[in-house]
Structure formats: structure tokens, C-alpha cells
Design an enzyme around this catalytic site. Structure first.
Site, short mmCIF file in Angstrom:
data_model
loop_
_atom_site.label_atom_id
_atom_site.label_comp_id
_atom_site.label_asym_id
_atom_site.label_seq_id
_atom_site.Cartn_x
_atom_site.Cartn_y
_atom_site.Cartn_z
N HIS A 13 1.56 6.84 -0.56
CA HIS A 13 0.64 5.99 0.20
C HIS A 13 -0.66 5.86 -0.60
O HIS A 13 -1.28 6.86 -0.92
CB HIS A 13 0.37 6.62 1.57
CG HIS A 13 -0.35 5.72 2.50
ND1 HIS A 13 -1.72 5.53 2.43
CD2 HIS A 13 0.09 4.95 3.52
CE1 HIS A 13 -2.08 4.68 3.38
NE2 HIS A 13 -1.00 4.32 4.05
N HIS A 59 0.81 -1.22 0.00
CA HIS A 59 0.00 0.00 0.00
C HIS A 59 0.84 1.27 0.00
O HIS A 59 0.30 2.36 -0.14
CB HIS A 59 -0.95 0.01 1.20
CG HIS A 59 -0.26 0.33 2.49
ND1 HIS A 59 0.59 -0.55 3.12
CD2 HIS A 59 -0.28 1.45 3.24
CE1 HIS A 59 1.04 0.00 4.22
NE2 HIS A 59 0.54 1.24 4.31
#
Length: 174
Positions: free
Chosen positions: A94, A79
């Protein structure tokens, strides 16, 4: 190596230094709606606990490098990707909000640790429908984890942006 979870020193990043040079030109990591990091729907980001930055609410799942540099780390849950520039700016990309618990399912990372990337290189794809189904936010957040080592973050974009479009710069005192 990472200072991802350190507290931001609350340095004023909006002042324009009298003598500065651009350390890094910054680019949009996705096509979508651009915002400053304080508008992200997550207090860790909006309160700048990990650093200052910006975000894009993506229209599509393609994610691109916001800077040129070396891929230093890819989180095991895929992620987040950490890139370090030649001028030592530390950049965390992110993908999504609260997505670590998805254990990598919606993410396909297309780079490897140690890869050199140019700004605009595709670094990942995200299944946005899967994020939505899981009740997660889709924002692609770009965080500068060592901004206190530089003079300022200047964001020049607003509203709708296209991936890889210039959105600002990080400057340093000359």
C-alpha cells in the site's frame, strides 16, 4: 480471493514455533526509515485491521516488491498492489496513507496483473512531492492479509534500510 478488510484474528505472531521453516523472506519495499506496522500513522494499519506487517517511510519514490510472487491485483486507483507468493502468502503493498482519494494521480505502476516478480523488482513509482502537497502520508506499507495461515512474522530490521534489503521472514510449522 482477497481478505483485505477482514478483522485480524489477533493470533500471537511473535512466538517462535519449536519446529518452523521460513515460508518467505521479506525485503524492504523502499529506501528509508523502517518500522513495524503498529507505528504507521493510520489506525487501519496500526491496529492490524487488514493484517500484520511493516512499513518504510521512503526517501525516494521508487517502490520494490517485498517478496517474490505473482501480481494478483492492482487497485484501480494504483495506490495498492496485491502479490501472492508461491507459498500462498498474500501481500498487499500500500503506497501512502489515505491515498485512494487521489485517484491514481501520484502513482505509476510498472507491473501488470499476472506478472511474476522477484523480490526487489521495481513495481511502481510514487510522486512523493504530490503526496506531501495533498497532505497525505508517504509510508509504503506491507501487509500480510492471511498471516493467520502461517506461524509467525519475524521482523529483523530497524532504523534506516535500503530498498530490497532483507527485513524479516514469515515462518510456518513444518
Amino acid at each position: 480471493m482477497f481478505d483485505f478488510f477482514k478483522k485480524n484474528k489477533k493470533k500471537d505472531t511473535t512466538k517462535q514455533p519449536s519446529s518452523s521453516k521460513v515460508a518467505e523472506t521479506l525485503f524492504a519495499p523502499a529506501t528509508g526509515e523502517f518500522s513495524s506496522i503498529d507505528q504507521v500513522d493510520d489506525p487501519v494499519f496500526s491496529q492490524k485491521m487488514m493484517g500484520d506487517g511493516y512499513a518504510v517511510e521512503p526517501e525516494a519514490g521508487d517502490v520494490y516488491a517485498p517478496v517474490a510472487g505473482t501480481v494478483m491485483s492492482i487497485f484501480p486507483t494504483k495506490h495498492a498492489i496485491y502479490i501472492k507468493t508461491d507459498d500462498d502468502v498474500e501481500v498487499l503493498v500500500h503506497m501512502g496513507i489515505d491515498t485512494v482519494e487521489l485517484d491514481g494521480a501520484p502513482f505509476n505502476v510498472t507491473v501488470a496483473e499476472g506478472d511474476q516478480v522477484s523480490a526487489g523488482t521495481q513495481i511502481a513509482t510514487v510522486d512523493l512531492d504530490q503526496l506531501t502537497s495533498a497532505g497525505k502520508g508517504k509510508s509504503i506499507v506491507v501487509v500480510f492479509t492471511n498471516l493467520e495461515d502461517f506461524s509467525s512474522l519475524q521482523l529483523t530490521a530497524s532504523g534506516q534500510v535500503k530498498h530490497s534489503a532483507e527485513v524479516g521472514s514469515v515462518t510456518t510449522n513444518s
